[in-house]
Write an enzyme that holds these catalytic residues in place. Sequence first.
Site, mmCIF file in Angstrom:
data_model
loop_
_atom_site.group_PDB
_atom_site.id
_atom_site.type_symbol
_atom_site.label_atom_id
_atom_site.label_comp_id
_atom_site.label_asym_id
_atom_site.label_seq_id
_atom_site.Cartn_x
_atom_site.Cartn_y
_atom_site.Cartn_z
ATOM 1 N N HIS A 246 -22.213 9.773 10.032
ATOM 2 C CA HIS A 246 -20.997 9.879 9.221
ATOM 3 C C HIS A 246 -20.304 11.209 9.414
ATOM 4 O O HIS A 246 -19.246 11.452 8.862
ATOM 5 C CB HIS A 246 -21.336 9.644 7.745
ATOM 6 C CG HIS A 246 -22.014 8.322 7.524
ATOM 7 N ND1 HIS A 246 -23.372 8.168 7.628
ATOM 8 C CD2 HIS A 246 -21.502 7.095 7.270
ATOM 9 C CE1 HIS A 246 -23.684 6.898 7.429
ATOM 10 N NE2 HIS A 246 -22.571 6.226 7.212
ATOM 11 N N ARG B 36 0.830 -1.211 0.000
ATOM 12 C CA ARG B 36 0.000 0.000 0.000
ATOM 13 C C ARG B 36 0.870 1.269 0.000
ATOM 14 O O ARG B 36 0.582 2.238 0.688
ATOM 15 C CB ARG B 36 -0.960 -0.007 1.191
ATOM 16 C CG ARG B 36 -2.099 -1.001 1.027
ATOM 17 C CD ARG B 36 -3.037 -0.996 2.198
ATOM 18 N NE ARG B 36 -2.349 -1.400 3.412
ATOM 19 C CZ ARG B 36 -2.781 -1.176 4.640
ATOM 20 N NH1 ARG B 36 -3.914 -0.535 4.821
ATOM 21 N NH2 ARG B 36 -2.093 -1.586 5.696
ATOM 22 N N SER C 202 -22.631 -0.755 16.996
ATOM 23 C CA SER C 202 -21.307 -0.422 17.510
ATOM 24 C C SER C 202 -21.341 0.906 18.264
ATOM 25 O O SER C 202 -22.126 1.795 17.946
ATOM 26 C CB SER C 202 -20.297 -0.343 16.366
ATOM 27 O OG SER C 202 -20.696 0.611 15.425
ATOM 28 N N ARG D 234 -8.250 4.356 0.541
ATOM 29 C CA ARG D 234 -8.836 3.320 1.392
ATOM 30 C C ARG D 234 -8.828 1.967 0.684
ATOM 31 O O ARG D 234 -9.308 1.823 -0.429
ATOM 32 C CB ARG D 234 -10.259 3.690 1.787
ATOM 33 C CG ARG D 234 -10.797 2.721 2.786
ATOM 34 C CD ARG D 234 -12.130 3.115 3.373
ATOM 35 N NE ARG D 234 -12.799 1.907 3.824
ATOM 36 C CZ ARG D 234 -12.446 1.205 4.900
ATOM 37 N NH1 ARG D 234 -11.461 1.615 5.660
ATOM 38 N NH2 ARG D 234 -13.080 0.096 5.224
ATOM 39 N N LEU E 214 1.184 3.504 -2.229
ATOM 40 C CA LEU E 214 0.501 4.704 -2.717
ATOM 41 C C LEU E 214 -0.333 5.338 -1.601
ATOM 42 O O LEU E 214 -0.401 6.555 -1.467
ATOM 43 C CB LEU E 214 -0.382 4.354 -3.921
ATOM 44 C CG LEU E 214 -1.093 5.542 -4.574
ATOM 45 C CD1 LEU E 214 -0.089 6.566 -5.091
ATOM 46 C CD2 LEU E 214 -1.998 5.078 -5.720
HETATM 47 N N1 GLN Z 1 -23.980 -3.294 13.536
HETATM 48 C C1 GLN Z 1 -23.032 -2.607 12.717
HETATM 49 C C2 GLN Z 1 -22.486 -1.412 13.475
HETATM 50 O O1 GLN Z 1 -23.192 -0.819 14.205
HETATM 51 C C3 GLN Z 1 -23.640 -2.138 11.411
HETATM 52 C C4 GLN Z 1 -22.621 -1.501 10.506
HETATM 53 C C5 GLN Z 1 -23.127 -1.150 9.107
HETATM 54 O O2 GLN Z 1 -24.281 -0.954 8.900
HETATM 55 N N2 GLN Z 1 -22.270 -1.044 8.150
HETATM 56 O O3 GLN Z 1 -21.359 -1.036 13.330
#
Ligand code: GLN
Length: 761
Positions: free
Chosen positions: A699, A16, A438, A520, A18
């Site tokens: 996000h 990796r 999570s 990524r 790059l």
């Molecule tokens: N259960 C996962 C989390 O909460 C779902 C992740 C996802 O939707 N990509 O991280």
Amino acid sequence: MTQAINLGFPRIGIRRELKQAVEAYWRGDADASALQMQAKALRHRHWQLQHAAGADIVPCNDFSLYDHVLDTAFLFDAIPQRYCALADADPLQGYFAMARGLQQDGVDLPALEMTKWFDTNYHYLVPELEAGQAFRLRGDKPVAEFLEARDAGARARPVLLGPVSFLLLSKSIDGSDRLDLLPALVAAYAELLGRLADAGADWVQIDEPCLVLDQDGDDHAAYRDAYAALADVKRPKLLLATYFGAIGDNLALVASLPVDGLHVDLVRVPQQLDEVLAAIPATWTLSLGLVDGRNVWRTDLDRALALARRAHAARGGERLQVAPSCSLLHAPIDATLEHQLPADVLRWLAFARQKIEELRILADALDGMVSAQGSLEVARERIASRRASKKVHRDDVAARLASVEGADSARPSPYTVRRTQQRARFKLPAYPTTTIGSFPQTREVREARAAFRSGKRSQAEYDAFLAAETEACVRAQEALDIDVLVHGEFERNDMVEYFGEQLDGFAFTKNGWVQSYGSRCVKPPIIYGDVARPAPMTVRWSQYAQSLTPRPMKGMLTGPVTVLQWSFVRDDQPRERTCRQIALALRDEVLDLEAAGIGIIQIDEPALREGLPLRRADWKAYLDWAVDSFRITQSGVRDDTQIHTHMCYSEFNDIIEAVAAMDADVISIETSRSRMELLDAFVRFRYPNGIGPGVYDIHSPRVPDQGEMTELLHKARDVLEAGQIWVNPDCGLKTRGWKETRAALVAMVAAAKALRSDTPA
Ligand code: GLN
Ligand code: ZN
């Protein structure tokens, strides 16, 4: 002589390199010239590697610092206004601003949108176009890289993304028709092709992958006009490259275009060879895509040769090339470095380098060279050992799969009956609150895992650490007054790898990186054999977390379609069959969770939509087995066990019936970024079960206030029944910090409570 030609090589580098180089540049730790030097070194190394592996011709201009679609936009000056000043002052900064956005010294430039490259896991940046858009050549990347290859002693064929696919992959920001821009764009292509001819390029590979999609009359007209305009200009010969599927109903059009050759994908669609042979002019060069460019298995060379011989018999060897099915961008670089893999599995694998070696053997064998016989013999032996392996084909798994009956993919009672029982069991308030699974994966969590993996921490120490993290997470959720809790997923590195590591039939590479987007990369697991679950995988942590609290603790699994979609899968049986095997293994996990007292179980399927085939006509067959696999996973439970699922995307409208057919009791989905636009789907179709439209975007580090969430919930209430609605963020919280997570969840719980007080439960 048959030529072995590659269509594109992974850019990122075996270590990796790059990624390291661009990230150092972004951080300001390296300057532009250091980055360019590393890029150049990689290009040289990769050309050399490809020639050494036996390629007669190597691709150039397949390299990119970030993304080849972005490169194309930049090259033709399709640069949206907001980046222009920067791109003029410092092209590299401008380029990366388009890729990643820029927030600096009061400037705030959002990035271009990113989306999936056909049905791969690679993501490209979507060029923004507007009516009257001008195009001109900005810089000379394709010419420079061609000359660079020549100076390095490589015999290179430049790769360009074709003008029609470029426009079709772009988006119009003012509602104008992108294809209106074709004449202006094609003029710029003509100039570029002239320069490539001047530089000495005799051929150019011009990629028009949209030719494997459903194309309408306007699209066809665009191809006709574009290539007619390029017919008489001074230019290298054009090899029109299609990949990822069948040309199908676009074949007559393709055969009528004034180009000089065609590349076809014979891995996905071997059966298209005969119609292609019948359709294309005898003068064309035909490039046969015989080696899978996007999977990791050694090719069955006898089967590939049989196809190639048909072409050879029909056209002779003069204008015949053997190639991978598509660019090798989607494959890791070199399998021989994976010493830690089981020896048999290792012998079945071919990454980019091995794939080019296979092309060499095919070309030589086709030309009748005796030297190819020994290599074919070795290849045959590898294929045979894979076919006969008891690790790949397990009688117990086959028997289990054969015993699945219709009843195994249906819950015992319909949703309305289950709902009554679940309400009685869990006694949740209206607008129940929960999260997606999570909680923040802090640096501490990642360091603890790294220390454990490297042997610096013992199993007991690591377990104690995880127990403490989990307990803290449970206490935090109790303090926030969330209704349905999660354990936080601190023990998981990745939502597929965590399961793959505990299932039979999976292998993991050390260097098997493929580019997902920009810098990524992901290292997908390799599913090489029949999938089975030797022991429970998640019960221990879920059970421990449940023991800490009287509130319901949600068990958390990754669903079968997502595990399949984010892995390299077997090519010796249909995807569907592998998916059902995974589903059965997960079904046992669901039942074990239920038996351990976990009453609510979430089965995540964020990748369900991205598995959709490229052609509409193929959607139904896919959705049927994908939905059935999910149902096999969930359907063994009692009526009063509540099954959740989660999907994180908002384009929902066209698959809502399939989503409903999954028959989860509750589904959580992304809606916050699209401001609940997706709820339009529910105006058209009355989704019957529980639904948690994400009320805030995880996000971004931004903490939304209660008012924003209330507003979104009101929108949801306009199209859904109050009793259906759950309140949750739009995805897992692992990428966030605790501070913003806590603040956002305080506001979320307050929004739910406010709604409860103005609506009767
Ligand atoms: N259960 C996962 C989390 O909460 C779902 C992740 C996802 O939707 N990509 O991280
Ligand atoms: Zn998600």
